[in-house]
Structures are given as structure tokens and as C-alpha cells.
Design a protein around this motif. Structure first.
Motif, PDB file in Angstrom:
ATOM      1  N   UNK A 112     -67.917 -70.642  81.396  1.00  0.00           N
ATOM      2  CA  UNK A 112     -67.444 -70.235  82.721  1.00  0.00           C
ATOM      3  C   UNK A 112     -67.493 -71.467  83.624  1.00  0.00           C
ATOM      4  N   UNK A 113     -66.334 -71.848  84.159  1.00  0.00           N
ATOM      5  CA  UNK A 113     -66.237 -73.047  84.984  1.00  0.00           C
ATOM      6  C   UNK A 113     -66.049 -72.642  86.437  1.00  0.00           C
ATOM      7  N   UNK A 162     -59.302 -72.223  77.138  1.00  0.00           N
ATOM      8  CA  UNK A 162     -60.471 -73.093  76.945  1.00  0.00           C
ATOM      9  C   UNK A 162     -61.698 -72.650  77.740  1.00  0.00           C
ATOM     10  N   UNK A 163     -61.490 -71.831  78.801  1.00  0.00           N
ATOM     11  CA  UNK A 163     -62.625 -71.447  79.634  1.00  0.00           C
ATOM     12  C   UNK A 163     -62.294 -70.208  80.460  1.00  0.00           C
ATOM     13  N   UNK A 164     -63.317 -69.697  81.160  1.00  0.00           N
ATOM     14  CA  UNK A 164     -63.153 -68.621  82.138  1.00  0.00           C
ATOM     15  C   UNK A 164     -63.349 -69.247  83.522  1.00  0.00           C
ATOM     16  N   UNK A 165     -62.257 -69.498  84.255  1.00  0.00           N
ATOM     17  CA  UNK A 165     -62.391 -70.170  85.551  1.00  0.00           C
ATOM     18  C   UNK A 165     -62.668 -69.200  86.695  1.00  0.00           C
ATOM     19  N   UNK A 166     -63.538 -69.605  87.612  1.00  0.00           N
ATOM     20  CA  UNK A 166     -63.771 -68.824  88.824  1.00  0.00           C
ATOM     21  C   UNK A 166     -63.803 -69.791  90.000  1.00  0.00           C
ATOM     22  N   UNK A 167     -63.005 -69.503  91.027  1.00  0.00           N
ATOM     23  CA  UNK A 167     -62.924 -70.374  92.189  1.00  0.00           C
ATOM     24  C   UNK A 167     -64.014 -69.989  93.181  1.00  0.00           C
ATOM     25  N   UNK A 168     -64.647 -71.008  93.764  1.00  0.00           N
ATOM     26  CA  UNK A 168     -65.640 -70.787  94.814  1.00  0.00           C
ATOM     27  C   UNK A 168     -65.044 -71.383  96.079  1.00  0.00           C
ATOM     28  N   UNK A 199     -67.565 -60.870  94.129  1.00  0.00           N
ATOM     29  CA  UNK A 199     -68.838 -61.266  94.723  1.00  0.00           C
ATOM     30  C   UNK A 199     -69.778 -61.897  93.701  1.00  0.00           C
ATOM     31  N   UNK A 200     -69.605 -61.522  92.446  1.00  0.00           N
ATOM     32  CA  UNK A 200     -70.420 -62.071  91.364  1.00  0.00           C
ATOM     33  C   UNK A 200     -69.512 -62.448  90.202  1.00  0.00           C
ATOM     34  N   UNK A 201     -69.934 -63.431  89.426  1.00  0.00           N
ATOM     35  CA  UNK A 201     -69.133 -63.881  88.289  1.00  0.00           C
ATOM     36  C   UNK A 201     -68.884 -62.738  87.315  1.00  0.00           C
ATOM     37  N   UNK A 202     -69.854 -61.840  87.183  1.00  0.00           N
ATOM     38  CA  UNK A 202     -69.720 -60.734  86.226  1.00  0.00           C
ATOM     39  C   UNK A 202     -68.571 -59.786  86.572  1.00  0.00           C
ATOM     40  N   UNK A 203     -68.084 -59.858  87.813  1.00  0.00           N
ATOM     41  CA  UNK A 203     -66.969 -59.011  88.227  1.00  0.00           C
ATOM     42  C   UNK A 203     -65.620 -59.619  87.855  1.00  0.00           C
ATOM     43  N   UNK A 204     -65.623 -60.824  87.326  1.00  0.00           N
ATOM     44  CA  UNK A 204     -64.394 -61.543  87.055  1.00  0.00           C
ATOM     45  C   UNK A 204     -63.509 -60.889  86.002  1.00  0.00           C
ATOM     46  N   UNK A 205     -62.218 -61.000  86.210  1.00  0.00           N
ATOM     47  CA  UNK A 205     -61.219 -60.536  85.254  1.00  0.00           C
ATOM     48  C   UNK A 205     -60.497 -61.782  84.755  1.00  0.00           C
ATOM     49  N   UNK A 216     -58.159 -63.317  82.880  1.00  0.00           N
ATOM     50  CA  UNK A 216     -56.899 -63.317  82.139  1.00  0.00           C
ATOM     51  C   UNK A 216     -55.886 -64.144  82.911  1.00  0.00           C
ATOM     52  N   UNK A 217     -54.959 -64.757  82.177  1.00  0.00           N
ATOM     53  CA  UNK A 217     -53.921 -65.562  82.811  1.00  0.00           C
ATOM     54  C   UNK A 217     -53.128 -64.698  83.787  1.00  0.00           C
ATOM     55  N   UNK A 218     -52.931 -65.221  84.995  1.00  0.00           N
ATOM     56  CA  UNK A 218     -52.235 -64.468  86.022  1.00  0.00           C
ATOM     57  C   UNK A 218     -53.159 -63.905  87.079  1.00  0.00           C
ATOM     58  N   UNK A 219     -54.465 -63.980  86.803  1.00  0.00           N
ATOM     59  CA  UNK A 219     -55.467 -63.528  87.770  1.00  0.00           C
ATOM     60  C   UNK A 219     -56.361 -64.716  88.131  1.00  0.00           C
ATOM     61  N   UNK A 220     -56.502 -64.990  89.427  1.00  0.00           N
ATOM     62  CA  UNK A 220     -57.396 -66.045  89.896  1.00  0.00           C
ATOM     63  C   UNK A 220     -58.581 -65.384  90.588  1.00  0.00           C
ATOM     64  N   UNK A 221     -59.737 -65.457  89.948  1.00  0.00           N
ATOM     65  CA  UNK A 221     -60.958 -64.875  90.500  1.00  0.00           C
ATOM     66  C   UNK A 221     -61.551 -65.827  91.532  1.00  0.00           C
ATOM     67  N   UNK A 222     -61.915 -65.290  92.690  1.00  0.00           N
ATOM     68  CA  UNK A 222     -62.467 -66.143  93.752  1.00  0.00           C
ATOM     69  C   UNK A 222     -63.714 -65.519  94.346  1.00  0.00           C
ATOM     70  N   UNK A 223     -64.831 -66.241  94.258  1.00  0.00           N
ATOM     71  CA  UNK A 223     -66.023 -65.876  95.021  1.00  0.00           C
ATOM     72  C   UNK A 223     -65.790 -66.438  96.419  1.00  0.00           C
TER      73      UNK A 223
END
Length: 334
Positions: A4-5, A32-38, A61-67, A69-76
Motif C-alpha cells: 500500500x503506497x 504493482x500496488x494499492x495507492x491511496x492519496x493523502x 478515513x482509513x486505509x482499510x476503507x479503500x477500494x 481498483x483501476x478507475x477509483x482514486x482513494x483519498x484520505x
């Protein structure tokens, strides 16, 4: 399980939001990874609209809530910026927020919620006006992880460089170099490349003076005083390190393949060759942070002159994400 990056958004008035949205449009990132934007979700949404991206900006709010998949940008989302933040202008609010994005990423890394950090660029003037007087990302990360011995490493497909000194004036840089610092950086280079898969990394140390002093002809013996004892000590311990070599030929030799990494003595000595080879593929890596925190970054600035135009090149961000995924501690990713 993929690493998770955590990708910090950098200065919201710069190209950071755009370059992140552009990079995460590539399906290869999610392979290559599970990206999450902060950062700030509303600024990312504005960047996506500007780029006519169909990506879903998903606020979590938490990384565990991330989805992931390509096409979704998770942001904390820390929700620190105004929606109408002006592109390309120095903003104390953006500078302060950029610091807090990094602070949050370090917290997540310490908790092992993310496995590595990848940073979009911040603006030093905005950072200072926002109340944080640091020369750059590297020094912020070192303080937040309580790290004393660290270094900046630059990486491109043809050349890797690690620095003895970075964001200080040239006169002070030379004063700061000593055998202890040189040995520390040689060891950091050796250990970092070994973790990356080099069994016996070839390390070359650059001279301080023209022609590496040429046996006392140039300078006041800085190479013999500040570099040679450390090179000899490291070599006696089994590290494959040689030098000091003249800068005007060493970087050519390294690009040719004679060496795996070059130790530069000061900022421009190492940065110029990397940037001449191409800003688009350069990656900035902070080496030696406590807690095993891995941090990579794009090798370009906030580019205020093109912020908001959508023309920013995402290749350096793609390379930085790939490096973060490669260097993430393997024992943490199971």
C-alpha cells in the motif's frame, strides 16, 4: 498482497493534484500496488474535472476503507484547502497543508497502515509562509521520524546518485563533509542497493575539487582529509567502493555502467547529471529514515507556470510510485 503506497498531494496550488490523477489513470499502477492519496479530495476532484478524467475520487478515513481498483482514486482527505485555491500562486494555506499531508503519511507509515510513501512536490516559499521553515521534504521526513543520519538519493534508468550534503550553500557544504559523514553515506548506499537486489553494488565517490584535487594541485587537500579515510574504511569492511574520481568524467562512466551509484558531495554536483538525463524519469528517494520508512518522490517541482493547464508529464510520478512499490519492506507485505 500488494504494498500500500501513500501518495501525498504536495502543494495543492501546483501540479501535484494533476500529476497524481494522471498517474493513477494508468492501470499498471494498480497492478504493482494499492495507492491511496493523502491530501484534499475536493482539490483532486477539481484536477480530475480539469483533465476530463472519469476516475471516481473516493474519500475515505482509513486505509482499510479503500477500494483499490483501476478507475477509483482513494483519498484520505484532511480538508484543509479552500475549493477556489488559485493555481500557480504561493499560498500559506497550501504550504501548511502540504506539511500536514506528509505528517499524516508518516503517522500511517509508523502504524504500518501504508508500506511506503510517495510525495508530490511542495513549494518551499509556500511552506515557509505556512509556518514551516524546512529546506525541503527530506528534512521534514528526517525530523518527523527522528532520524539523524539520512541522505537524498536520486534515481533514473541510467544513473543513481546519493548525496553527502544537499540543501546548504556550497561553502557550508564543504565544511559539513567529513570522514564520518562520507562513511555513513557509503554504507547507506551499499545497504539500500543490497535491499534492492544488488549483491555487490559498485559505489564511486565523486571528488570535491576539479579533477578530484589532482594530488593537491586544486583545493586544500579536501579529498585526502574528508573522503579517502572513509573510502578506505568501507573498502576494508568489504564494500565495493572506490574514488574519489573527477566529476567531469565520473558521471559519464556511471551512465556507461562502470558503477551502480555515485556519491555526490553537494547538491548541484548530483542533481545536474540526473536532470540532464531527463526530468520525466527521475525519482527522489530519502534513504536511511528510522522505522524503515521508505519515501520516493517525483524529481520536479510544483511547476506553478503550468499548474491548472493539464499538460504536466506524469512519467516521473509513475517512476516514483514504481520505486516505492519496489523498495517497500517485503516482510510487511504478506
Amino acid at each position: 498482497m500488494k504494498p500500500i503506497i501513500g501518495i501525498t498531494m504536495g502543494d495543492g496550488a501546483g501540479v501535484g493534484p494533476e500529476v497524481i490523477v494522471k498517474a493513477l489513470a494508468h492501470s499498471s499502477v494498480y497492478e504493482m500496488c494499492d495507492p491511496v492519496v493523502i491530501g484534499d479530495a475536493k482539490i483532486l476532484k477539481r484536477a480530475a474535472e480539469l483533465l476530463q478524467s472519469s476516475a471516481e475520487i473516493r474519500e475515505i478515513h482509513n486505509v482499510t476503507e479503500g477500494k483499490f481498483i483501476h478507475g477509483v482514486i482513494n483519498c484520505i482527505s484532511l480538508d484543509l484547502l479552500p475549493e477556489n485555491l488559485s493555481f500557480g500562486e504561493v499560498s500559506p494555506e497550501a504550504g501548511s497543508a502540504a506539511f500536514k499531508f506528509i505528517e499524516k503519511a508518516i503517522h500511517l507509515a509508523k502504524e504500518k497502515a501504508i508500506h511506503a510513501i510517495c510525495t508530490a512536490p511542495l513549494n518551499k516559499e509556500a511552506l515557509h509562509k505556512g509556518g514551516y521553515s524546512y529546506p525541503g521534504h527530506t528534512e521534514i521526513l528526517a525530523e518527523l521520524t527522528d532520524t539523524k543520519s539520512y541522505s537524498m538519493m536520486l534515481s533514473s534508468p541510467k544513473l543513481k546518485v546519493i548525496h553527502l550534503t544537499t540543501h546548504v550553500g556550497l561553502r557550508k557544504a564543504i565544511d559539513l563533509i567529513n570522514p564520518e559523514r562520507t562513511y555513513t553515506v557509503v554504507k547507506l548506499a551499499h545497504e539500500t542497493l543490497q535491499r534492492a537486489g544488488y549483491s555487490d553494488p559498485k559505489i564511486a565517490v565523486c571528488g570535491i575539487n576539479p579533477h578530484a584535487g589532482e594530488n593537491g594541485l586544486f583545493g586544500e587537500g579536501e579529498e585526502e582529509e574528508k573522503l579517502v579515510p572513509a573510502i578506505e574504511k568501507a573498502a576494508n569492511e568489504g564494500m565495493n567502493v572506490t574514488g574519489p574520481y573527477p566529476a567531469d568524467t565520473l558521471f559519464f562512466r556511471a551512465v556507461r555502467g562502470d558503477f551502480d551509484i555515485v556519491i555526490a558531495c553537494y547538491h548541484d554536483q548530483g542533481h545536474v547529471p540526473i536532470k540532464v538525463l531527463g526530468l520525466e524519469e527521475g525519482v527522489n528517494i530519502t534513504v536511511g529514515l528510522n522505522g524503515g520508512v521508505i519515501r520516493t518522490s517525483v524529481d520536479h517541482g510544483t511547476a506553478f507556470d503550468i499548474a491548472g493547464t493539464g499538460i504536466v508529464d506524469e512519467r516521473s510520478m509513475l517512476a516514483a510510485i514504481a520505486s516505492a512499490a519496489e523498495l517497500a519492506p517485503k516482510e510487511a507485505v504478506k
